[in-house]
Each structure stands twice: as structure tokens, then as C-alpha cells.
Design a protein around this motif. Sequence first.
Motif, PDB file in Angstrom:
ATOM      1  N   PRO A  85       0.821  -1.206   0.000  1.00 41.46           N
ATOM      2  CA  PRO A  85       0.000   0.000   0.000  1.00 41.46           C
ATOM      3  C   PRO A  85       0.861   1.264   0.000  1.00 41.46           C
ATOM      4  O   PRO A  85       1.938   1.292   0.577  1.00 41.46           O
ATOM      5  N   ARG A  87       0.382   5.496   0.701  1.00 39.43           N
ATOM      6  CA  ARG A  87      -0.529   6.537   1.205  1.00 39.43           C
ATOM      7  C   ARG A  87      -0.227   7.832   0.481  1.00 39.43           C
ATOM      8  O   ARG A  87       0.921   8.259   0.418  1.00 39.43           O
ATOM      9  N   THR A  92      -5.353   5.606   0.706  1.00 35.82           N
ATOM     10  CA  THR A  92      -4.467   4.463   0.585  1.00 35.82           C
ATOM     11  C   THR A  92      -4.686   3.849  -0.780  1.00 35.82           C
ATOM     12  O   THR A  92      -5.818   3.557  -1.171  1.00 35.82           O
ATOM     13  N   ILE A  94      -3.559   0.681  -3.226  1.00 36.68           N
ATOM     14  CA  ILE A  94      -2.934  -0.639  -3.235  1.00 36.68           C
ATOM     15  C   ILE A  94      -2.880  -1.117  -4.682  1.00 36.68           C
ATOM     16  O   ILE A  94      -3.912  -1.428  -5.281  1.00 36.68           O
TER      17      ILE A  94
END
Length: 194
Positions: A85, A87, A92, A94
Amino acid sequence: MGGAEDDVLAGVGPRLRALRRSRNATLAGLAAETGLTASTLSRLETGKLRPTLEQLLPLARAHGVPLDDLVAAPPTGDPRIHLRPVRRSGMTVIPLTNRPGGVQTYKVIYPPASRSRTVKLQTHDGHEWFYVLNGHVRLVLGTQDLRLGPGEAAEFDTRTPHWIGSAGPHPAELLTMFGPQGERAHLSPRPGGQ
């Protein structure tokens, strides 16, 4: 060095260029992000300069990919996907695809809506498709202001000014596909017209 090592290093340049373009980053912008010169980045991408570890580490960090992805390390035999992931601006991201260029797929988690958040429309080349998994999403697309809930999907040309964020007090989760060259998602009707 020879044979396999030369082949691995020859593939680094095209992968670096594809990663940079998929992020819509310029050589100058990437230079500022990595501390490498735009000239060095250009020579790496065209294969005129053999990459060193000192060059690849900041590039992997800037692109948000493991170093193994830059050098196309051979698979270890483990079929599991190791999601990493990232940020950005409170959300977030992924990555669900593991190759540079072409259509990229992500799971995106937007933080709960806040009253102080300002909507800043953006544009860039490409085409985006998303499906709301959980929560509610606000999509501002040009002059339209839409709210989508679980099970709803949207598709749009990202050259249209747009903004996406959570529309409620809970995080919103989306499955997103982005094509930097304008690739579109194609949905087929169910057999029997259902």
C-alpha cells in the motif's frame, strides 16, 4: 557481465520510461523527486547509461515499486501477490497489477469526508473506470456532482476535470482501473440478456 545480466539491464530503461509515463511525470519532475539529473534519467530510459544501485533505489522509491520490479527479477516461485500500500493525500492506494504501462488496477481507500476538504479538480491523459466496493463516493466530473454507492461504477475520460473522494462519515473503498493511453473497460452483457 554478459548474457542474462545484459538482458536484465537492457530491460530497465523501457520499464523506467513506462513507469514515469504511467504517473504522468516529466523528466524534470522526476529529477526533482529523486535527486538525479533529467539528463541522467533520459540516458537511463534510452539505455545509453547502465543503471547503478544508487540510481535505481531513489527511482524505485519515487515510483512506489519494489527494486525487483525495475530489474524484472525472476519470480521466486511464490504465487502470492505481495501488496504494498501507498498513502497519498490521506488515501491508501494498493496496486493490484504488477507491470508498468497499459491498464493499471488499484484498490483505493478514501478517508471519511471532512467539511474542511476542498474539491480541487484535476485533468490528465487517460481513462478511468471504478467500482464502489464499500461506502459512498463523491465524483465531481466537469459540471456534474455525483454520489455513488456500493455496486455502482463510473467510467470517464480523465481529460475531463474531475475529483473523487468519500461522500460519507466512513472510508470509501473502490476498485479502480486506469489506462494512461485512454484504454477503456469493456463490459459484456450477461448471456441471455440478464
